[in-house]
Design an enzyme around this catalytic site. Structure first.
Site, PDB file in Angstrom:
ATOM      1  N   LYS A 251     -24.625  13.029 -12.149  1.00  0.00           N
ATOM      2  CA  LYS A 251     -24.363  14.329 -12.760  1.00  0.00           C
ATOM      3  C   LYS A 251     -23.803  15.318 -11.744  1.00  0.00           C
ATOM      4  O   LYS A 251     -22.878  16.078 -12.037  1.00  0.00           O
ATOM      5  CB  LYS A 251     -25.654  14.874 -13.392  1.00  0.00           C
ATOM      6  CG  LYS A 251     -25.465  16.156 -14.191  1.00  0.00           C
ATOM      7  CD  LYS A 251     -26.465  16.240 -15.326  1.00  0.00           C
ATOM      8  CE  LYS A 251     -27.877  16.488 -14.845  1.00  0.00           C
ATOM      9  NZ  LYS A 251     -28.204  17.908 -14.768  1.00  0.00           N
ATOM     10  N   SER A 252     -24.357  15.315 -10.533  1.00  0.00           N
ATOM     11  CA  SER A 252     -23.901  16.260  -9.509  1.00  0.00           C
ATOM     12  C   SER A 252     -22.422  16.056  -9.191  1.00  0.00           C
ATOM     13  O   SER A 252     -21.650  17.018  -9.088  1.00  0.00           O
ATOM     14  CB  SER A 252     -24.734  16.106  -8.232  1.00  0.00           C
ATOM     15  OG  SER A 252     -26.079  16.441  -8.459  1.00  0.00           O
TER      16      SER A 252
ATOM     17  N   ARG B 218     -18.925  18.447 -10.090  1.00  0.00           N
ATOM     18  CA  ARG B 218     -18.043  18.872  -9.002  1.00  0.00           C
ATOM     19  C   ARG B 218     -16.630  18.325  -9.170  1.00  0.00           C
ATOM     20  O   ARG B 218     -15.659  18.970  -8.765  1.00  0.00           O
ATOM     21  CB  ARG B 218     -18.652  18.463  -7.657  1.00  0.00           C
ATOM     22  CG  ARG B 218     -19.873  19.319  -7.275  1.00  0.00           C
ATOM     23  CD  ARG B 218     -20.739  18.631  -6.224  1.00  0.00           C
ATOM     24  NE  ARG B 218     -21.814  19.507  -5.742  1.00  0.00           N
ATOM     25  CZ  ARG B 218     -22.966  19.697  -6.382  1.00  0.00           C
ATOM     26  NH1 ARG B 218     -23.194  19.089  -7.541  1.00  0.00           N
ATOM     27  NH2 ARG B 218     -23.899  20.496  -5.863  1.00  0.00           N
TER      28      ARG B 218
ATOM     29  N   GLY C  33     -27.930  23.891 -15.850  1.00  0.00           N
ATOM     30  CA  GLY C  33     -28.213  24.792 -14.737  1.00  0.00           C
ATOM     31  C   GLY C  33     -27.239  24.604 -13.589  1.00  0.00           C
ATOM     32  O   GLY C  33     -26.728  25.570 -13.025  1.00  0.00           O
TER      33      GLY C  33
ATOM     34  N   ASP D 206     -35.548  16.306  -8.482  1.00  0.00           N
ATOM     35  CA  ASP D 206     -35.511  15.989  -9.912  1.00  0.00           C
ATOM     36  C   ASP D 206     -36.380  14.796 -10.280  1.00  0.00           C
ATOM     37  O   ASP D 206     -36.571  14.505 -11.461  1.00  0.00           O
ATOM     38  CB  ASP D 206     -34.076  15.708 -10.356  1.00  0.00           C
ATOM     39  CG  ASP D 206     -33.235  16.975 -10.410  1.00  0.00           C
ATOM     40  OD1 ASP D 206     -33.800  18.048 -10.691  1.00  0.00           O
ATOM     41  OD2 ASP D 206     -32.018  16.884 -10.171  1.00  0.00           O
TER      42      ASP D 206
ATOM     43  N   LYS E   6     -37.062  24.996 -12.633  1.00  0.00           N
ATOM     44  CA  LYS E   6     -36.076  24.048 -13.143  1.00  0.00           C
ATOM     45  C   LYS E   6     -35.885  24.308 -14.640  1.00  0.00           C
ATOM     46  O   LYS E   6     -36.132  25.418 -15.121  1.00  0.00           O
ATOM     47  CB  LYS E   6     -36.534  22.601 -12.866  1.00  0.00           C
ATOM     48  CG  LYS E   6     -36.718  22.291 -11.385  1.00  0.00           C
ATOM     49  CD  LYS E   6     -35.437  22.404 -10.584  1.00  0.00           C
ATOM     50  CE  LYS E   6     -34.542  21.231 -10.754  1.00  0.00           C
ATOM     51  NZ  LYS E   6     -33.339  21.274  -9.895  1.00  0.00           N
TER      52      LYS E   6
ATOM     53  N   ARG F  41     -41.532  22.791 -14.354  1.00  0.00           N
ATOM     54  CA  ARG F  41     -41.800  21.355 -14.374  1.00  0.00           C
ATOM     55  C   ARG F  41     -43.183  21.022 -13.820  1.00  0.00           C
ATOM     56  O   ARG F  41     -43.799  20.047 -14.247  1.00  0.00           O
ATOM     57  CB  ARG F  41     -40.723  20.609 -13.573  1.00  0.00           C
ATOM     58  CG  ARG F  41     -39.490  20.323 -14.384  1.00  0.00           C
ATOM     59  CD  ARG F  41     -38.562  19.344 -13.704  1.00  0.00           C
ATOM     60  NE  ARG F  41     -37.347  19.194 -14.512  1.00  0.00           N
ATOM     61  CZ  ARG F  41     -36.174  18.864 -14.031  1.00  0.00           C
ATOM     62  NH1 ARG F  41     -36.025  18.664 -12.729  1.00  0.00           N
ATOM     63  NH2 ARG F  41     -35.134  18.740 -14.835  1.00  0.00           N
TER      64      ARG F  41
ATOM     65  N   ARG G 116     -35.833  15.672 -18.262  1.00  0.00           N
ATOM     66  CA  ARG G 116     -36.552  14.804 -17.322  1.00  0.00           C
ATOM     67  C   ARG G 116     -38.035  14.679 -17.679  1.00  0.00           C
ATOM     68  O   ARG G 116     -38.643  13.631 -17.447  1.00  0.00           O
ATOM     69  CB  ARG G 116     -36.348  15.299 -15.897  1.00  0.00           C
ATOM     70  CG  ARG G 116     -34.867  15.310 -15.494  1.00  0.00           C
ATOM     71  CD  ARG G 116     -34.630  15.349 -14.019  1.00  0.00           C
ATOM     72  NE  ARG G 116     -33.249  15.680 -13.725  1.00  0.00           N
ATOM     73  CZ  ARG G 116     -32.232  14.817 -13.765  1.00  0.00           C
ATOM     74  NH1 ARG G 116     -32.452  13.558 -14.097  1.00  0.00           N
ATOM     75  NH2 ARG G 116     -30.997  15.216 -13.487  1.00  0.00           N
TER      76      ARG G 116
END
Length: 449
Positions: free
Chosen positions: A28-29, A33, A101, A330, A357, A361, A405
């Site tokens: 995902k990161s 990007r 986020g 995470d 988060k 969490r 998550r």
């Protein structure tokens, strides 16, 4: 996922050993990007293996609203035609990031350094998340907050300067999102923008900025050597490039832990990113006695990847040091699940960032453990989980608080508990792992609505 989506409860129950192989969705990161740097580049960027979850698609929509040409070529295959630094357009509509986020905060860095004005919003969960930590350095760089909700929360409108002001900024907490937002704003600054962090966080922005042609220097910082100073030379010409997105280690964490706690399981997880700033969970599980074998290490898209051969294991409790938190922030919910099946005490320390988060969490994990008969304690920002080496009781219904998550972690728990585990909503799992349900079912996991 729309703001008005109907809840989709899911229940997991124990069954046969998990067997087979899978490739988790793209990281995902890196997917976020790739879209953002494609927008800021001149020419064409082709992306293979993009995570097509809701979070990343929201970032893609925002990039398109800011002027990029974006086209889906096939499953996980996308083309982005960029407008270059300084070439963005004011979006005609609100940038709605849903639950994203990372996407919203990184794009605030983009807008905060460019001569555009944009309004950011999101779902009920995103509206609760603090943005002030992102806005503070952007204000120093010349951005203006036109409007905002209390505490710097969305919906908020941000106006960037003609040119950003280069700054040296020391992050108040270990956060790759803060670092990345400042570096992205610094792309339109006539000079060097430097971010200093006391503990090294995931370095995907630095790696990908270099891939697109930016000059980024990283040096050790601090007496203990855990920190880093990241210096970006502003106003480069970024060039479109090809990006291969490796499998997301945060998504791989769920089938990985499931394979460890469901007796007799034997699973291969293919193509998982092995960036040392993302492998804290694997390090911890190995300390707990997990049978995880790394195979076929190779390079994809500037990152080391490997196939993981995972077998069911007898786990023992360990102490997880606070300096490991940035490399597994995470993964703590699913680590807490593994700890519930381990023998002895697992102490996870320094988890203050879990409170801000998608949900709180730390509280959500604790509530889920309690609902399923697991002994635990919260001591300040530490989570302590007590296991006896046997299957946890289960039988609870877990409030997910719109957190993907939390939902996946407790569904994993239900695959090995004595009684089924239900989560109140699984709809938001699509934000990061759209194929979670069929993937786990294909391995033999019993999860259903």
């Amino acid at each position: 996922m729309s703001h008005a989506s109907e809840p989709q409860p899911l229940t997991a129950r124990s069954g046969p050993p998990l067997r087979g192989s899978l490739r988790p969705p793209g990281d995902k990161s890196i997917s976020h990007r790739a879209m953002i740097l494609g927008l800021l580049s001149i020419g064409e960027t082709r992306v293979e293996g993009l995570l097509e979850g809701d979070d990343v698609l929201r970032t893609a929509s925002a990039a398109k609203a800011l002027g990029a040409g974006i086209e889906r070529l096939g499953e996980g295959r996308w083309r982005v035609r960029g407008v270059g630094i300084g070439g963005l357009s004011d979006p005609a509509e609100i940038l709605d990031f849903g639950n994203a986020g990372t996407g919203s905060r990184l794009m605030m860095g983009v807008v905060g350094g460019q001569p555009v004005t944009a309004t950011f919003d999101g779902d009920a969960s995103l509206r609760k998340r603090p943005m002030r930590r992102i806005l503070d350095p952007l204000l120093r760089m010349g951005a203006q907050v036109v409007s905002e909700e209390a505490g710097g929360r969305v919906p908020l409108t941000l106006r960037g300067p003609r040119e950003a002001i280069p700054i040296t900024y020391e992050t108040p907490v270990a956060s790759a999102q803060i670092k990345s937002a400042v570096l992205l704003a610094g792309l339109n600054a006539p000079g060097t923008t430097t971010v200093i962090e006391a503990a090294a966080t995931r370095d995907h922005s630095e790696r990908m900025l270099r891939l697109f042609g930016a000059e980024v220097a990283v040096t050790p910082h601090g007496a203990d050597g855990h920190g880093r100073a990241v210096a970006l030379t502003g106003q480069p010409t970024l060039r479109g490039t090809d990006v291969i997105v490796p499998a997301d280690p945060s998504s791989a964490a769920f089938p990985l832990v499931a394979a460890l706690i469901v007796p007799g399981s034997d699973v291969i997880i293919e193509g998982v990113m092995m960036n040392p700033l993302r492998t804290g969970l694997i390090t911890t599980l190995l300390e707990m006695g997990a049978e995880i074998e790394r195979r076929n290490e190779r390079d994809e898209g500037g990152e080391t990847v490997a196939d993981l051969h995972v077998r069911a294991s007898r786990l023992k409790g360990v102490d997880v040091p606070p300096e490991r938190a940035p490399s597994m922030i995470d993964e703590y919910p699913v680590l807490a699940v593994a700890a519930a099946f381990a023998e002895g005490t697992t102490r996870m320390t320094g988890l203050h960032e879990l409170r801000v988060k998608e949900s709180d969490r730390l509280a959500a994990v604790a509530d889920g453990l309690r609902e399923n008969g697991v002994r635990y304690a919260i001591e300040g920002d530490d989570l302590v989980v007590e296991g006896d080496g046997r299957a946890a009781r289960g039988g609870g219904t877990v409030a997910t608080h719109l957190d993907h998550r939390i939902a996946m972690a407790f569904l994993v728990m239900g695959l090995a508990t004595r009684e089924p585990v239900t989560v109140d909503d699984g709809a938001m799992i699509a934000t990061s792992f759209p194929s979670f349900l069929p993937t786990m079912q294909a391995l033999g996991g019993r999860i259903a609505g």
